[in-house]
Design a protein around this motif. Structure first.
Motif, PDB file in Angstrom:
ATOM      1  N   GLN A  98      17.362  35.233 161.130  1.00 42.22           N
ATOM      2  CA  GLN A  98      17.919  34.024 161.725  1.00 42.22           C
ATOM      3  C   GLN A  98      19.263  34.331 162.398  1.00 42.22           C
ATOM      4  O   GLN A  98      19.932  35.305 162.058  1.00 42.22           O
ATOM      5  N   GLN A  99      19.679  33.464 163.314  1.00 41.13           N
ATOM      6  CA  GLN A  99      21.011  33.569 163.899  1.00 41.13           C
ATOM      7  C   GLN A  99      22.020  32.927 162.950  1.00 41.13           C
ATOM      8  O   GLN A  99      21.702  31.960 162.247  1.00 41.13           O
ATOM      9  N   HIS A 100      23.245  33.463 162.944  1.00 36.83           N
ATOM     10  CA  HIS A 100      24.271  32.957 162.029  1.00 36.83           C
ATOM     11  C   HIS A 100      25.596  32.804 162.773  1.00 36.83           C
ATOM     12  O   HIS A 100      25.978  33.660 163.570  1.00 36.83           O
ATOM     13  N   ASP A 101      26.272  31.712 162.476  1.00 37.40           N
ATOM     14  CA  ASP A 101      27.585  31.440 163.052  1.00 37.40           C
ATOM     15  C   ASP A 101      28.639  31.796 162.002  1.00 37.40           C
ATOM     16  O   ASP A 101      28.997  30.973 161.163  1.00 37.40           O
ATOM     17  N   LEU A 102      29.101  33.035 162.053  1.00 36.28           N
ATOM     18  CA  LEU A 102      30.117  33.505 161.105  1.00 36.28           C
ATOM     19  C   LEU A 102      31.469  33.561 161.801  1.00 36.28           C
ATOM     20  O   LEU A 102      31.566  33.990 162.950  1.00 36.28           O
ATOM     21  N   ARG A 103      32.505  33.148 161.079  1.00 35.81           N
ATOM     22  CA  ARG A 103      33.836  33.054 161.678  1.00 35.81           C
ATOM     23  C   ARG A 103      34.880  33.765 160.809  1.00 35.81           C
ATOM     24  O   ARG A 103      34.629  34.079 159.649  1.00 35.81           O
ATOM     25  N   ILE A 104      36.076  33.961 161.395  1.00 35.89           N
ATOM     26  CA  ILE A 104      37.119  34.726 160.690  1.00 35.89           C
ATOM     27  C   ILE A 104      38.449  33.970 160.623  1.00 35.89           C
ATOM     28  O   ILE A 104      39.500  34.581 160.440  1.00 35.89           O
ATOM     29  N   SER A 105      38.397  32.647 160.721  1.00 34.58           N
ATOM     30  CA  SER A 105      39.639  31.871 160.673  1.00 34.58           C
ATOM     31  C   SER A 105      40.322  31.941 159.311  1.00 34.58           C
ATOM     32  O   SER A 105      41.513  31.641 159.199  1.00 34.58           O
ATOM     33  N   HIS A 106      39.568  32.327 158.270  1.00 34.44           N
ATOM     34  CA  HIS A 106      40.089  32.304 156.906  1.00 34.44           C
ATOM     35  C   HIS A 106      40.847  33.575 156.542  1.00 34.44           C
ATOM     36  O   HIS A 106      41.298  33.706 155.395  1.00 34.44           O
ATOM     37  N   ILE A 107      40.997  34.495 157.479  1.00 32.97           N
ATOM     38  CA  ILE A 107      41.635  35.772 157.167  1.00 32.97           C
ATOM     39  C   ILE A 107      42.664  36.146 158.229  1.00 32.97           C
ATOM     40  O   ILE A 107      42.724  35.552 159.298  1.00 32.97           O
ATOM     41  N   GLY A 108      43.476  37.158 157.916  1.00 36.23           N
ATOM     42  CA  GLY A 108      44.594  37.537 158.771  1.00 36.23           C
ATOM     43  C   GLY A 108      44.223  38.570 159.816  1.00 36.23           C
ATOM     44  O   GLY A 108      44.724  39.688 159.778  1.00 36.23           O
ATOM     45  N   TYR A 109      43.374  38.187 160.763  1.00 35.92           N
ATOM     46  CA  TYR A 109      43.093  39.099 161.873  1.00 35.92           C
ATOM     47  C   TYR A 109      44.238  39.007 162.900  1.00 35.92           C
ATOM     48  O   TYR A 109      45.172  38.209 162.754  1.00 35.92           O
ATOM     49  N   ASP A 110      44.169  39.796 163.948  1.00 33.26           N
ATOM     50  CA  ASP A 110      45.229  39.828 164.953  1.00 33.26           C
ATOM     51  C   ASP A 110      45.039  38.673 165.926  1.00 33.26           C
ATOM     52  O   ASP A 110      44.314  38.779 166.909  1.00 33.26           O
ATOM     53  N   ARG A 111      45.702  37.564 165.647  1.00 38.65           N
ATOM     54  CA  ARG A 111      45.517  36.363 166.453  1.00 38.65           C
ATOM     55  C   ARG A 111      46.181  36.447 167.826  1.00 38.65           C
ATOM     56  O   ARG A 111      45.848  35.672 168.716  1.00 38.65           O
ATOM     57  N   LYS A 112      47.106  37.369 168.006  1.00 40.01           N
ATOM     58  CA  LYS A 112      47.761  37.499 169.309  1.00 40.01           C
ATOM     59  C   LYS A 112      46.879  38.246 170.304  1.00 40.01           C
ATOM     60  O   LYS A 112      46.839  37.914 171.488  1.00 40.01           O
ATOM     61  N   HIS A 113      46.157  39.247 169.834  1.00 39.56           N
ATOM     62  CA  HIS A 113      45.418  40.115 170.745  1.00 39.56           C
ATOM     63  C   HIS A 113      43.901  39.996 170.614  1.00 39.56           C
ATOM     64  O   HIS A 113      43.174  40.711 171.301  1.00 39.56           O
ATOM     65  N   THR A 114      43.436  39.121 169.740  1.00 38.89           N
ATOM     66  CA  THR A 114      42.002  38.953 169.528  1.00 38.89           C
ATOM     67  C   THR A 114      41.599  37.519 169.843  1.00 38.89           C
ATOM     68  O   THR A 114      42.203  36.580 169.322  1.00 38.89           O
ATOM     69  N   SER A 115      40.586  37.366 170.663  1.00 35.22           N
ATOM     70  CA  SER A 115      40.194  36.023 171.091  1.00 35.22           C
ATOM     71  C   SER A 115      39.376  35.276 170.037  1.00 35.22           C
ATOM     72  O   SER A 115      39.378  34.052 170.003  1.00 35.22           O
ATOM     73  N   ALA A 116      38.642  36.007 169.188  1.00 35.99           N
ATOM     74  CA  ALA A 116      37.744  35.408 168.190  1.00 35.99           C
ATOM     75  C   ALA A 116      36.718  34.487 168.846  1.00 35.99           C
ATOM     76  O   ALA A 116      36.328  33.468 168.282  1.00 35.99           O
ATOM     77  N   THR A 117      36.291  34.846 170.041  1.00 40.49           N
ATOM     78  CA  THR A 117      35.282  34.061 170.747  1.00 40.49           C
ATOM     79  C   THR A 117      33.901  34.712 170.708  1.00 40.49           C
ATOM     80  O   THR A 117      32.937  34.128 171.205  1.00 40.49           O
ATOM     81  N   ASP A 118      33.802  35.905 170.142  1.00 43.93           N
ATOM     82  CA  ASP A 118      32.537  36.632 170.137  1.00 43.93           C
ATOM     83  C   ASP A 118      32.319  37.257 168.771  1.00 43.93           C
ATOM     84  O   ASP A 118      32.949  38.265 168.437  1.00 43.93           O
ATOM     85  N   ASN A 119      31.422  36.658 167.960  1.00 45.07           N
ATOM     86  CA  ASN A 119      31.256  37.201 166.611  1.00 45.07           C
ATOM     87  C   ASN A 119      30.527  38.539 166.596  1.00 45.07           C
ATOM     88  O   ASN A 119      30.412  39.168 165.553  1.00 45.07           O
ATOM     89  N   GLY A 120      30.091  39.007 167.772  1.00 47.85           N
ATOM     90  CA  GLY A 120      29.567  40.356 167.845  1.00 47.85           C
ATOM     91  C   GLY A 120      30.612  41.412 167.574  1.00 47.85           C
ATOM     92  O   GLY A 120      30.274  42.570 167.288  1.00 47.85           O
ATOM     93  N   THR A 121      31.893  41.036 167.617  1.00 43.82           N
ATOM     94  CA  THR A 121      32.959  42.001 167.330  1.00 43.82           C
ATOM     95  C   THR A 121      33.214  42.165 165.834  1.00 43.82           C
ATOM     96  O   THR A 121      33.917  43.087 165.438  1.00 43.82           O
ATOM     97  N   TRP A 122      32.680  41.243 165.026  1.00 46.09           N
ATOM     98  CA  TRP A 122      32.870  41.382 163.580  1.00 46.09           C
ATOM     99  C   TRP A 122      31.559  41.260 162.789  1.00 46.09           C
ATOM    100  O   TRP A 122      31.562  41.434 161.573  1.00 46.09           O
ATOM    101  N   PHE A 123      30.459  40.991 163.467  1.00 41.80           N
ATOM    102  CA  PHE A 123      29.176  40.849 162.769  1.00 41.80           C
ATOM    103  C   PHE A 123      28.092  41.489 163.637  1.00 41.80           C
ATOM    104  O   PHE A 123      27.525  40.831 164.512  1.00 41.80           O
ATOM    105  N   PRO A 124      27.786  42.771 163.414  1.00 44.99           N
ATOM    106  CA  PRO A 124      26.924  43.521 164.335  1.00 44.99           C
ATOM    107  C   PRO A 124      25.427  43.348 164.111  1.00 44.99           C
ATOM    108  O   PRO A 124      24.643  44.244 164.435  1.00 44.99           O
ATOM    109  N   LEU A 125      25.002  42.199 163.588  1.00 43.33           N
ATOM    110  CA  LEU A 125      23.577  41.995 163.357  1.00 43.33           C
ATOM    111  C   LEU A 125      22.754  42.101 164.642  1.00 43.33           C
ATOM    112  O   LEU A 125      21.694  42.748 164.632  1.00 43.33           O
TER     113      LEU A 125
END
Length: 309
Positions: A98-125
């Motif tokens: 199945q497709q999954h909508d996984l997000r990273i708002s709950h953790i301290g990623y680099d919010r200045k240089h990371t868009s967090a618009t593509d979960n393919g960058t953190w979930f390589p399914l």
């Protein structure tokens, strides 16, 4: 004096090196008023398990620190501020068909240089499914697993890692790819990888915090010198994501022993000054540090309430 000599020899700037996340984190929390330094997990040896069968015959899973989107938990979208209310505290799993909508708002990623618009960058399914379809791996395991980002070494070692191992065994997993996002995520996945490997399952960690993962001594580590939140490749760059997964699979096959690190040849950008920003107290005013302390305390209370619920 050094600039002409740097140009002559082709030297890179001193800051164009892996970000020292452990020291940055210690300095940052000291600056906002926490006087007890965090103890990062440290080992000098690592377990190691060779693949039991060729990768083209192996069942592979993903272990992620990303969280399933829940509309009831506040803003978790691109650019969202740190959201302690979106954290999870128990291992979860998901159906890989199945497709999954996984997000990273709950953790301290680099919010200045990371868009967090593509979960393919953190979930390589998606890329792992392509690898299965092409015969690069035998098959994708029926489930992927979510590892809670836990600052408690004991909880990770005594509860979460054994639970993930039990689920991997139930699914007859032959190898696992672990994908962290924040600094503590890198420690969490390192500890889980060590536990899986000690119990017969080969692993590779795909990450961006080199110092944290190597401090914990993992069997195999693919290092991408990207801002936190991009362990699986660049956002909206499918070629980058495919290459990053391929490097991880190659490392699974080729490592001859533990503590093998492979560095991705991909660069985030020609300008490496992004490495100077993340939690760098030298670039933060006293007013900004005070604001961050107040926000951190607020989010900590939210997370504490969710954990107790």
């Amino acid at each position: 004096m050094s600039a002409p000599r740097d140009d002559e020899f082709g030297f890179a700037p001193d800051y164009d090196a892996p970000v020292p996340y452990m020291q940055r984190t210690r300095d940052y929390y000291t600056a906002i008023g926490y006087t007890t330094p965090y103890r990062w997990a440290h080992y000098v040896e690592a377990p190691f398990q060779p693949l039991k069968k060729p990768l083209a015959q192996s069942r592979v899973t993903i272990i992620t620190t990303a969280a399933p989107y829940d509309a009831a938990k506040g803003d978790q979208g691109p650019g969202a501020a740190y959201n302690g209310g979106a954290k999870f505290y128990q291992v979860y799993d998901g159906d890989t068909t199945q497709q999954h909508d996984l997000r990273i708002s709950h953790i301290g990623y680099d919010r200045k240089h990371t868009s967090a618009t593509d979960n393919g960058t953190w979930f390589p399914l998606p890329q792992l499914l392509k690898a299965s379809a092409s015969g690069r791996i035998g098959e994708v395991a029926p489930r992927f697993f979510g590892a809670p980002t836990n600052r408690s070494h004991r909880v990770t070692l005594d509860i979460d890692a054994p639970e993930i191992l039990a689920r991997c065994i139930a699914d007859k997993v032959d190898a696992a790819i672990l994908v962290p996002n924040c600094p503590v995520c890198h420690q969490t996945t390192a500890l889980v990888a060590r536990h899986l490997e000690a119990n017969g399952i080969p692993t590779v960690v795909m990450g961006c915090a080199k110092d944290i993962v190597e401090h914990a001594a993992v069997p195999r580590f693919l290092f991408s010198d990207f801002p936190l939140g991009n362990s699986a490749g660049k956002p909206h760059d499918v070629a980058s994501q495919a290459e990053t997964l391929e490097l991880a699979l190659r490392l699974l096959e080729s490592a001859s022993g533990p503590q093998t690190t492979m560095q991705s040849p991909l660069r985030w950008s020609e300008d490496a000054s992004w490495k100077l920003d993340y939690n760098n107290v030298a670039q933060l005013s006293p007013e900004e540090l005070a604001r961050r302390r107040a926000e951190f305390d607020k989010q900590k209370e939210i997370a504490r309430g969710n954990r107790a619920a």
